[in-house]
Enzyme design. Structure first.
Site, PDB file in Angstrom:
ATOM      1  N   TRP A 112       0.956  -1.273  -0.066  1.00  0.00           N
ATOM      2  CA  TRP A 112       0.108  -0.006   0.193  1.00  0.00           C
ATOM      3  C   TRP A 112       0.827   1.213  -0.151  1.00  0.00           C
ATOM      4  CZ3 TRP A 112      -2.106   2.679   4.909  1.00  0.00           C
ATOM      5  CH2 TRP A 112      -3.151   3.612   4.672  1.00  0.00           C
TER       6      TRP A 112
ATOM      7  N   ASP B 256      -1.001  -5.903   9.229  1.00  0.00           N
ATOM      8  CA  ASP B 256      -2.182  -4.914   8.728  1.00  0.00           C
ATOM      9  C   ASP B 256      -3.405  -5.600   8.270  1.00  0.00           C
ATOM     10  OD1 ASP B 256      -3.456  -2.793   7.671  1.00  0.00           O
ATOM     11  OD2 ASP B 256      -1.844  -2.012   6.366  1.00  0.00           O
TER      12      ASP B 256
ATOM     13  N   LYS C  35     -13.519  -0.706   6.070  1.00  0.00           N
ATOM     14  CA  LYS C  35     -14.223  -1.582   4.798  1.00  0.00           C
ATOM     15  C   LYS C  35     -15.244  -2.477   5.182  1.00  0.00           C
ATOM     16  CE  LYS C  35     -10.056  -0.035   3.126  1.00  0.00           C
ATOM     17  NZ  LYS C  35      -9.886   0.734   2.031  1.00  0.00           N
TER      18      LYS C  35
HETATM   19  C1  LMR Z   1      -6.715   2.109  -0.594  1.00  0.00           C
HETATM   20  O1  LMR Z   1      -5.769   1.438  -0.476  1.00  0.00           O
HETATM   21  O2  LMR Z   1      -7.180   2.633  -1.775  1.00  0.00           O
HETATM   22  C2  LMR Z   1      -7.539   2.430   0.533  1.00  0.00           C
HETATM   23  O3  LMR Z   1      -6.835   1.593   1.579  1.00  0.00           O
HETATM   24  C3  LMR Z   1      -7.886   3.644   1.060  1.00  0.00           C
HETATM   25  C4  LMR Z   1      -6.596   4.533   1.531  1.00  0.00           C
HETATM   26  O4  LMR Z   1      -6.608   4.918   2.435  1.00  0.00           O
HETATM   27  O5  LMR Z   1      -5.613   4.569   0.455  1.00  0.00           O
END
Ligand code: LMR
Length: 401
Positions: free
Chosen positions: A133, A214, A249
């Site tokens: 992420w 996570d 979510k």
């Molecule tokens: C995402 O990866 O799109 C979500 O977890 C929202 C975010 O905060 O980035």
């Protein structure tokens, strides 16, 4: 007095939330936002879950107070979260060797985890999956960590590269922090199988690593308990780790910012010491958590009928995403787009990684008003009967050149 930087140039927009800002300003009627991980239904709306609406109605009737919450959140919330993460009869719950703090979302949990680790003398190195992420590297760097990465996907981008992942983790130094995605890996939707989780746990023990899990998608993959299968490897006597939960979510409570950080310690004394340090990290960050989202989650999880309704709501989101995966694979194959699309149907969670170049991603946006993240991460939930043909035609155009 001037700002500290002599020439303050604009910073780049956030790779995910920044795209949504651009999307909002886009006036093309055919535009499709598959970037941010927010669930939408077939009409493109992010619904408030029926269980959430009912919990809010009950909270309103109770007319509680707006006084501060405790630094680590309400005790009832903390207990409900612990039971949800581990299951109420789990050894970790029964031995009292965990401590949970309510946090503003999963991101808040990650930041408190980072501060807590550094302030209690942790290694300053954290290992992140590559890819991960995009907010992980930024968050941990700004907290003071040095980043290392472990390879996660094989060349196809459709399976975990178990060998390379494990061998990178074996090179970590005792004490190093390793960030693991509990389920529904973001951005790939590809998770380790049970055997791989066991092998990861062995390395954690052998190398004395500090796992931070996570856990932002509990219930979005296979089910609430199934998605915690990573726990079997880590829940061993003496093993300590952190879990960052998000309820954005699975309760669709995105804008309420509700999550939790749970520390699993070797024993209950260490767990209560950990909690005292968590409180310092929280107090120095945002003092104490916002109440409303946590109250909704607690109300739902502690009422059997509401809990049952929520599980139905959650299963509905999970099933629709799986249906979208199947429709997407079918449409990509039917369009004759070169690529191995079948695994996307078996992946879990909100995301699929199409494996596109930066240029192809830019073309999707500029020529077709289709917004995706990074190397072609799409929010599968964002596909609807009204937009899927346009999306697939756009993907075909950029892949075929
Ligand atoms: C995402 O990866 O799109 C979500 O977890 C929202 C975010 O905060 O980035």
């Amino acid at each position: 007095m001037a700002l500290p930087l002599r020439s303050l140039t604009p910073a780049p927009p956030d790779p995910i939330l920044g795209l949504t800002e651009t999307f909002r300003a886009d006036t093309r009627p055919e535009k499709v936002n598959l970037s941010v991980g927010v669930y939408v239904d077939d009409t493109g709306v992010t619904p408030v879950l029926p269980s959430v609406l009912e919990a809010e109605r009950r909270l309103l009737e109770k007319a509680g107070s707006k006084g501060y919450l405790p630094i680590d959140g309400r005790p009832g919330y903390k207990k409900a979260v612990r039971d949800l993460v581990f299951g109420p009869d789990h050894e970790i719950v029964e031995s009292g060797r965990s401590a949970t703090a309510q946090t503003p979302g999963g991101t808040g949990a990650l930041r408190v985890a980072a501060d807590f680790l550094l302030q209690t003398g942790s290694s300053k190195t954290i290992w992140l999956s590559e890819p991960t992420w995009p907010n992980h590297p930024q968050l941990f760097t700004l907290a003071g960590f040095a980043l290392r990465t472990y390879p996660y996907l094989d060349e196809s981008g459709r399976s975990v590269d178990v060998g390379r992942m494990l061998s990178a983790l074996r090179s970590a130094v005792p004490g190093d922090v390793v960030l693991l995605h509990g389920s529904c890996h973001n951005p790939s939707g590809v998770d380790p199988d049970t055997e791989t989780w066991a092998a990861i746990a062995e390395i954690v023990i052998e190398r004395e690593l500090m796992p931070v899990v996570d856990f932002a998608y509990q219930g979005f993959g296979f089910g609430l308990r199934e998605d915690a299968d990573w726990l079997a490897g880590l829940a061993r006597p003496g093993l300590e780790f952190l879990i960052c939960s998000s309820f954005s979510k699975n309760f669709a409570l995105y804008n309420e910012r509700v999550g939790a950080l749970t520390v699993v310690a070797a024993d209950s004394t260490r767990a209560s010491s950990a909690l005292s340090h968590l409180k310092i990290a929280i107090r120095a960050n945002y003092s104490n958590p916002p109440a409303h989202g946590g109250d909704i989650v607690e109300t739902i999880l502690t009422d059997p009928a509401l809990r049952a309704q929520w599980e139905v709501d959650l299963a509905g989101m999970r099933t629709r995403i799986l249906g979208n995966r199947a429709s997407l694979v079918k449409a990509l194959v039917a369009a004759g787009i070169p690529g191995n699309w079948d695994p996307i149907g078996r992946q879990r969670g909100m995301f699929a990684l199409l494996g596109l170049s930066a240029d192809q991603v830019a073309r999707l946006r500029d020529e077709f008003a289709v917004y995706v993240v990074g190397k072609g991460r799409i929010n599968v939930a964002g596909l609807t009967p009204a937009n899927i043909d346009h999306v697939v035609a756009a993907v075909k155009a950029v892949i075929e050149g």
